[in-house]
Design a protein around this motif. Structure first.
Motif, short mmCIF file in Angstrom:
data_model
loop_
_atom_site.label_atom_id
_atom_site.label_comp_id
_atom_site.label_asym_id
_atom_site.label_seq_id
_atom_site.Cartn_x
_atom_site.Cartn_y
_atom_site.Cartn_z
N PHE A 93 0.83 -1.20 0.00
CA PHE A 93 0.00 0.00 0.00
C PHE A 93 0.87 1.26 0.00
O PHE A 93 0.63 2.20 -0.76
CB PHE A 93 -0.91 -0.01 1.23
N SER A 94 1.91 1.26 0.83
CA SER A 94 2.80 2.43 0.93
C SER A 94 3.50 2.68 -0.39
O SER A 94 3.61 3.83 -0.86
CB SER A 94 3.82 2.21 2.05
N GLY A 95 4.03 1.59 -0.99
CA GLY A 95 4.73 1.75 -2.26
C GLY A 95 3.83 2.29 -3.36
O GLY A 95 4.21 3.22 -4.09
N MET A 96 2.63 1.74 -3.48
CA MET A 96 1.71 2.20 -4.54
C MET A 96 1.26 3.64 -4.32
O MET A 96 1.19 4.42 -5.28
CB MET A 96 0.50 1.25 -4.61
N VAL A 154 14.56 2.85 -11.80
CA VAL A 154 13.86 1.97 -10.87
C VAL A 154 13.93 0.53 -11.34
O VAL A 154 14.12 -0.40 -10.55
CB VAL A 154 12.39 2.42 -10.70
N ILE A 155 13.78 0.32 -12.66
CA ILE A 155 13.85 -1.04 -13.20
C ILE A 155 15.20 -1.67 -12.88
O ILE A 155 15.28 -2.85 -12.49
CB ILE A 155 13.61 -1.02 -14.73
N ALA A 156 16.26 -0.87 -12.99
CA ALA A 156 17.59 -1.38 -12.65
C ALA A 156 17.67 -1.71 -11.17
O ALA A 156 18.22 -2.75 -10.78
CB ALA A 156 18.65 -0.34 -13.02
N PHE A 157 17.10 -0.83 -10.31
CA PHE A 157 17.10 -1.09 -8.87
C PHE A 157 16.31 -2.35 -8.53
O PHE A 157 16.73 -3.16 -7.69
CB PHE A 157 16.53 0.12 -8.11
N LEU A 158 15.15 -2.50 -9.17
CA LEU A 158 14.34 -3.68 -8.92
C LEU A 158 15.08 -4.95 -9.30
O LEU A 158 15.00 -5.97 -8.60
CB LEU A 158 13.02 -3.59 -9.69
N SER A 159 15.80 -4.90 -10.41
CA SER A 159 16.57 -6.07 -10.84
C SER A 159 17.64 -6.41 -9.81
O SER A 159 17.84 -7.59 -9.48
CB SER A 159 17.21 -5.80 -12.20
N ALA A 181 13.27 8.23 -14.22
CA ALA A 181 13.29 7.59 -12.89
C ALA A 181 12.82 6.14 -12.98
O ALA A 181 13.37 5.24 -12.33
CB ALA A 181 12.42 8.38 -11.93
N ILE A 182 11.79 5.88 -13.81
CA ILE A 182 11.28 4.52 -13.95
C ILE A 182 12.35 3.61 -14.53
O ILE A 182 12.50 2.46 -14.11
CB ILE A 182 10.01 4.52 -14.84
N LEU A 196 11.22 5.97 -6.78
CA LEU A 196 12.24 4.98 -6.43
C LEU A 196 11.89 4.30 -5.11
O LEU A 196 11.95 3.08 -4.99
CB LEU A 196 13.61 5.66 -6.34
N LEU A 197 11.52 5.10 -4.11
CA LEU A 197 11.17 4.54 -2.81
C LEU A 197 9.91 3.69 -2.92
O LEU A 197 9.80 2.64 -2.28
CB LEU A 197 10.97 5.66 -1.79
N GLY A 198 8.94 4.16 -3.72
CA GLY A 198 7.69 3.43 -3.86
C GLY A 198 7.90 2.05 -4.45
O GLY A 198 7.42 1.04 -3.92
#
Length: 856
Positions: free
Chosen positions: A331-334, A504-509, A500-501, A370-372
């Protein structure tokens, strides 16, 4: 006089109740008259002058002030020789004392509670005797302070208003000397047997208890900038406390407050300040500790309830608690992503504004996105109970809290994230898995969430463009109306968000790769020596021999150091698909299955049990597994099978025809020559006609595998092999079966496999085998009826249209020619798995190329 005394004793309870009632009525009446004179605006002004950190210190000191009271119960532990651990004494003492502070009634409540906690509800004379001695010393600290301030007002210049309470201070002050001397001289009775050490220990406990009350009360006056000196405030506080105790109203509520309001008002302090002072005192010293005590009491009751019901309530609470944390992280991330994407929506729409716990206006673009997304991936790690997710989640939440401070400070936002941080810290022990295995199910859920958020962001950016041109240069205005809450502040902001997205994709990976760890697997490669030992010692089943195909992993269960059971399985995605029932010692099957599930769970895998019997279904259903019927296996009762009768008229004609044509049946024993293997391979290739073989649940042409057991052959007049089937042992006399059934497409006559089967029935019957297993008819009687499980109907659909090599239609009809018994076979799967993905996994494994999995 005696009659009057007897009458009073007889009606003592009634008279006491009437006294409390009359006092209470008078106190309430006095309080009502006082509150009528209060000004709410003045009260609010005074309250506004107390900062949040002062409130925090007051509450903290109020909690610390309770700690000396715990000394009563630690002394009780020594006096009554209680064997409870110190932690239990601490928690029970906090509960007892905080409840007693509110309830009062001369300490009677504390006696009842202590007897319940330390005497287990029974009237333990040892505990009751010690409690009566302790109760006598509870007021000794108040008596010492009363005596001190009585002397003080006699020899020092104090307020005349305070001096009028000398009689109350003197009366309370004489209590301690009398009790101490009485306890010292009394050899029998109430205070007998109380050692000097315990007397001083109880006296010190009481003194520090009342010191804590005085410090808490005085600190509040200091923060409220009270002009009344402590030399006047504390004696009045003590006198009012004595009067409150004498009134016998629970906690002195009302009587104490009236005395303090009237007293401080007479000393020149505004009534609004006095009321706030008393309110803060009640909250800090009574209500907040009581709430903590209530939580500890709830824990105590829950522990008893959990013990009574074998730990089920705790498991339920832990599961709910875990899902709450995961839900809050998602919920917080979204919300953080949406706040950055459509900030106007959370300011112009009331329902979205209330939904948003952050109340942030500046949080937007890169950091928030990024935080989300990072919160979302950590939510997945926490949902999967991965150990490696703990510290990154802690760090991420701390960074988010600081980010909220630096951007747009909101007390609600900070409180929300601090609470979430505490919940994650408390839930640490629930994170036990070694790695994250990203299942297809979770990929689907997360993919939908990520996809919606990303597409929403991109669409909003496109529609936010004020105009666009076609390739002819014509200029068009976008049809969306300006002012819609979906608009960005600017295209530049949207572009930065798009970048930023990508980041973010790189961070998620990276995060996902970190959570996955080193990808440990369950089980080990085939250990032939162990497998042979288990099968020859304890027996197997019709699927046991498939382990020697070397296309599956092996899980070995040890009873102490002796291997007794093995399971054969293959891992795909997060699913460890077990082929058939366990093999080995039947008495250890349940323990072996439990151990396998535990080891899979620790590494993030979910077992799927494929083509198992009803007995395994019953065992696994107790572990919370769902099941669907996958088909039925056909058994031939060899002792009752005969070619006689009308039903077998066609089989008799076939046998006679092929025998006359010179076809023969033979069973050859290993090892086989290269010439035999070459002939068998040629037959297999002819039968396959270039198609790839199935694996996993069926055998494939593998020379080491074929060299293990006898092979049944059908030869023509020239002695050439035209059909064959390898005999699969179950290592019992209960049943036997075959695996590969191959015939040459050109050389084998029609009906050669029936010829082989019927001769094989006689061969195995002579060997003492009871049943011949013709194998399973997949999807036989599965998902055909309106009342069938939806899972079975889905399975039938996927399996029916997913096979490339074998057609299951008509298979049951063929086997029915010989079968005298049909046993159902099932697939078991965890409730965390989706049946659609379970069936896809089975389909992939069954149709995977054998050369992709075969290892030497």
């Amino acid at each position: 006089m005696k009659k009057a005394i007897q009458l009073i004793k007889k009606h003592a309870t009634f008279l006491k109740g009437m006294f409390i009632l009359i006092v209470s009525v008078l106190v309430v009446a006095q309080l009502l008259s006082i509150f009528k004179t209060l000004s709410l605006s003045k009260f609010q002004n005074i309250l506004d002058n107390v900062s949040w950190w002062q409130f925090a210190i007051i509450l903290l000191v109020g909690l610390i002030a309770i700690i000396p009271m715990l000394g009563y119960d630690f002394t009780l532990k020594k006096m009554a020789n209680l064997e409870y651990p110190n932690r239990y004494i601490f928690e029970a003492s906090w509960i007892i004392n905080t409840i007693n502070n509110l309830a009062g009634f001369g300490g009677l409540v504390s006696i009842g509670l202590r007897n319940e906690f330390f005497g287990k509800g029974a009237k333990d004379k040892r505990i009751i005797g010690a409690l009566t001695k302790i109760l006598v010393f509870v007021l000794s600290g108040l008596s010492i302070y009363s005596l001190f301030f009585f002397v003080l007002i006699q020899f020092f210049s104090l307020s005349d208003y305070v001096k009028q309470y000398w009689i109350w201070l003197l009366g309370a002050g004489l209590y301690f000397p009398i009790v101490f001397l009485f306890a010292r001289r009394k050899k029998e009775g109430l205070l007998s047997g109380l050692s000097v050490k315990n007397r001083w220990r109880l006296t010190a406990t009481s003194f520090f208890e009342w010191t804590g009350m005085i410090v808490t009360f005085s600190l509040i006056g200091y923060f409220l900038k009270s002009p009344i000196p402590l030399s006047d405030a504390i004696p009045l506080f003590i006198a009012a406390t004595v009067i409150g105790i004498v009134s016998m109203i629970p906690g002195g509520l009302g009587s104490f407050d009236v005395m303090m309001i009237l007293g401080f008002s007479s000393l020149g302090l505004p009534r609004e300040t006095v009321v706030l002072w008393l309110l803060l005192y009640r909250i800090a010293y009574y209500f907040l500790p009581f709430l903590l005590g209530a939580l500890l009491f709830s824990k105590h009751l829950f522990t008893k309830l959990d013990e009574k019901y074998n730990g089920i309530p705790l498991q339920l609470v832990i599961e709910i608690f875990h899902k709450l944390i995961v839900g809050l992280l998602y919920f917080s991330g979204m919300i953080m992503i949406l706040v950055a994407t459509i900030p106007e929506a959370f300011t112009t729409n009331k329902w979205l504004e209330h939904l948003n716990p952050f109340r942030l206006h500046i949080i937007a673009q890169f950091p928030s996105i990024l935080l989300g997304f990072s919160l979302l991936i950590m939510g997945r790690g926490i949902a999967a109970r991965v150990k490696r997710a703990y510290w990154p989640t802690i760090i991420l939440l701390v960074v988010t809290i600081f980010y909220a401070f630096l951007t747009d400070f909101s007390l609600l936002t900070v409180f929300y994230f601090v609470l979430l941080l505490l919940l994650v810290i408390v839930a640490k022990r629930e994170l036990y898995r070694e790695q994250l295995v990203y299942s297809w199910e979770t990929m689907t859920v997360d993919g939908i969430i990520y996809g919606i958020l990303t597409i929403l962001y991109l669409i909003i950016g496109f529609y936010n463009l004020p105009s666009f041109s076609n390739h002819f240069g014509h200029h068009y205005h976008h049809p969306l109306k300006p002012g819609s809450f979906l608009l960005f502040p600017s295209e530049k902001a949207w572009l930065s968000g798009f970048i930023a997205i990508m980041i973010v994709i790189a961070f998620l990976s990276l995060f996902t790769r970190y959570l996955r760890g080193f990808k440990k697997k369950v089980g080990e490669p085939l250990n032939k020596e162990v497998a042979n030992h288990i099968l020859t010692t304890y027996g197997g089943n019709i699927d046991s021999e498939l382990i020697f195909l070397r296309d599956k992993e092996m899980y070995i269960y040890y009873e102490e150091t002796e291997p007794t059971v093995f399971l054969q399985f293959r891992t795909i995605n997060n699913k460890c698909v077990v082929m058939g029932n366990p093999s080995g010692k039947k008495e250890d099957f349940t323990a072996a299955l439990k151990a396998f599930i535990f080891d899979c769970d620790a590494l993030g895998y979910l077992p799927v049990f494929y083509e198992v019997s009803e007995k395994t279904v019953l065992t696994m259903h107790e572990f919370g597994y769902d099941f669907i019927k996958m088909g039925e296996e056909a058994l031939v009762d060899l002792h009752s099978f005969s070619l006689a009768g009308k039903k077998q008229r066609g089989a008799r004609a076939l046998m006679n025809r092929l025998t006359k044509e010179g076809y023969t049946f033979e069973v050859v024993q290993p090892p086989f020559t290269n010439q035999v293997i070459t002939e068998l391979r040629a037959i297999s290739d002819s039968w396959l006609e270039g198609r790839k073989e199935k694996g996993f649940s069926l055998g494939f042409f593998d020379e080491p595998y074929l060299q293990r057991n006898p092979i049944a052959l059908v030869k023509n007049q020239a002695g050439e092999i035209v059909s064959f089937a390898n005999i699969i042992p179950t290592y019992t006399k209960e049943s036997a079966t075959i695996d590969l059934m191959r015939h040459h497409k050109e050389k084998a006559p029609s009906g050669s496999m029936d010829f082989l089967f019927i001769h094989l029935f006689d061969y195995l019957k002579e060997d003492g085998i009871h049943y011949f297993n013709l194998g399973m008819a997949p999807l036989s009687n599965v998902g055909k009826y309106r009342s069938s499980f939806i899972q079975e109907r889905i399975a039938a659909f996927v399996y029916e249209f997913g096979s490339e090599l074998y057609s299951f239609q008509g298979l049951r009809e063929y086997k029915s020619k010989y079968a005298s018994l049909w046993n159902p076979r099932y697939t078991l799967y965890s409730r965390d798995s989706w049946i659609l993905y379970v069936m896809i996994a089975l389909l992939i494994i069954d149709n995977q190329k054998t050369d992709e999995t075969l290892t030497e």
